[in-house]
Design a protein around this motif. Structure first.
Motif, PDB file in Angstrom:
ATOM      1  N   VAL A 163      -3.367   1.180   2.349  1.00  0.00           N
ATOM      2  CA  VAL A 163      -3.660   2.551   2.445  1.00  0.00           C
ATOM      3  C   VAL A 163      -3.859   3.697   3.610  1.00  0.00           C
ATOM      4  CG1 VAL A 163      -5.499   3.232   1.025  1.00  0.00           C
ATOM      5  CG2 VAL A 163      -4.939   1.942   0.172  1.00  0.00           C
ATOM      6  N   HIS A 164      -4.296   3.230   4.135  1.00  0.00           N
ATOM      7  CA  HIS A 164      -4.564   3.674   5.553  1.00  0.00           C
ATOM      8  C   HIS A 164      -3.224   4.258   6.369  1.00  0.00           C
ATOM      9  CE1 HIS A 164      -6.935   5.909   8.467  1.00  0.00           C
ATOM     10  NE2 HIS A 164      -6.500   5.294   9.341  1.00  0.00           N
ATOM     11  N   HIS A 165      -2.316   3.358   6.327  1.00  0.00           N
ATOM     12  CA  HIS A 165      -0.573   3.307   6.364  1.00  0.00           C
ATOM     13  C   HIS A 165      -0.333   4.357   5.852  1.00  0.00           C
ATOM     14  CE1 HIS A 165      -2.263   1.625  10.661  1.00  0.00           C
ATOM     15  NE2 HIS A 165      -2.352  -0.371  10.133  1.00  0.00           N
ATOM     16  N   LEU A 166      -0.328   4.321   5.103  1.00  0.00           N
ATOM     17  CA  LEU A 166       0.550   5.161   3.811  1.00  0.00           C
ATOM     18  C   LEU A 166      -0.107   6.626   4.247  1.00  0.00           C
ATOM     19  CD1 LEU A 166       0.263   3.449   0.867  1.00  0.00           C
ATOM     20  CD2 LEU A 166       2.564   3.926   1.552  1.00  0.00           C
ATOM     21  N   HIS A 167      -0.519   6.439   4.360  1.00  0.00           N
ATOM     22  CA  HIS A 167      -1.724   8.159   4.301  1.00  0.00           C
ATOM     23  C   HIS A 167      -0.660   8.481   6.030  1.00  0.00           C
ATOM     24  CE1 HIS A 167      -4.461  10.866   4.400  1.00  0.00           C
ATOM     25  NE2 HIS A 167      -4.877  10.386   6.742  1.00  0.00           N
ATOM     26  N   ASP A 168      -1.292   7.338   6.825  1.00  0.00           N
ATOM     27  CA  ASP A 168      -0.125   8.032   8.826  1.00  0.00           C
ATOM     28  C   ASP A 168       1.139   8.679   7.621  1.00  0.00           C
ATOM     29  OD1 ASP A 168      -2.826   7.324   9.771  1.00  0.00           O
ATOM     30  OD2 ASP A 168      -2.229   4.794  10.125  1.00  0.00           O
ATOM     31  N   VAL A 169       1.655   7.519   7.071  1.00  0.00           N
ATOM     32  CA  VAL A 169       3.057   7.874   7.385  1.00  0.00           C
ATOM     33  C   VAL A 169       3.302   9.185   6.194  1.00  0.00           C
ATOM     34  CG1 VAL A 169       4.508   6.094   7.889  1.00  0.00           C
ATOM     35  CG2 VAL A 169       4.236   6.317   5.455  1.00  0.00           C
ATOM     36  N   THR A 170       1.813   9.303   5.856  1.00  0.00           N
ATOM     37  CA  THR A 170       2.974  10.518   4.172  1.00  0.00           C
ATOM     38  C   THR A 170       2.239  12.177   4.806  1.00  0.00           C
ATOM     39  OG1 THR A 170       0.658   9.870   3.117  1.00  0.00           O
ATOM     40  CG2 THR A 170       3.330   8.788   2.592  1.00  0.00           C
ATOM     41  N   HIS A 171       0.781  11.736   6.047  1.00  0.00           N
ATOM     42  CA  HIS A 171       0.711  13.209   6.227  1.00  0.00           C
ATOM     43  C   HIS A 171       1.210  13.738   7.290  1.00  0.00           C
ATOM     44  CE1 HIS A 171      -1.826  11.504   2.633  1.00  0.00           C
ATOM     45  NE2 HIS A 171      -1.724  13.091   2.188  1.00  0.00           N
TER      46      HIS A 171
END
Length: 171
Positions: A163-171
């Motif tokens: 989840v954290h890395h999905l946040h990293d690539v989408t924000h």
């Protein structure tokens, strides 16, 4: 140059991550297979980005590099889960994610191959979590630094990473 991440992220097992919004209590072990199957297509879409190889800053991974890392997280956690289910209190081998990124040349991998490997690794880990019996969720395992996990908290720790890395690539 990417600065190695040396933080102890185990605090995410007990409190909300302010960066990505992850709530550990929202992750219920038996739901992990469904969550994994929901996350994989989101990562596949990141691999289709025209800027998949572009780092937003020199010290931050590109979407491709993050996807390679997440694929390897799926694989590592599948191995750790298997150890916990067959061994009593296993100690996990060390994994240096930063050294792996360099040695495996995450920045040079083919996005289509990474998507396929991520899908396969996700399916394997989802099957692993789906096979956990009710009485196995509290089995323990240890990192080499002594951090203790149960199968349940290992799943939460893993979930935060994705989840954290999905946040990293989408924000």
């Amino acid at each position: 140059m990417i600065e190695p991440d040396t933080k102890d992220w185990t605090w995410v097992l007990h409190q909300r991550c302010e960066d990505c919004g992850f709530e550990p209590d929202d992750v219920i072990g038996p739901e992990l297979p469904v969550l994994i199957h929901e996350w994989v297509p989101r990562w596949e879409s990141q691999l289709g980005r025209p800027d998949v190889r572009r780092r937003p800053r020199p010290d931050v991974w590109s979407p491709l590099e993050y996807a390679c890392h997440v694929r390897d997280v799926f694989r590592i956690f599948d191995e750790r889960l298997a150890m916990m289910l067959v061994e009593d209190d296993p100690t996990f081998p060390n994994w240096d994610q930063d050294a792996t990124a360099l040695s495996e040349r995450y920045d040079q991998q083919a996005p289509s191959a990474v998507a396929e490997e991520l899908r396969d690794a996700g399916a394997d880990l989802a099957a692993g979590f789906a096979a956990v019996r009710r009485e196995q969720w509290e089995r323990r395992g240890l990192r080499s630094n002594g951090s203790a996990f149960t199968v349940r908290t290992l799943g939460r720790y893993f979930a935060h990473d994705v989840v954290h890395h999905l946040h990293d690539v989408t924000h």
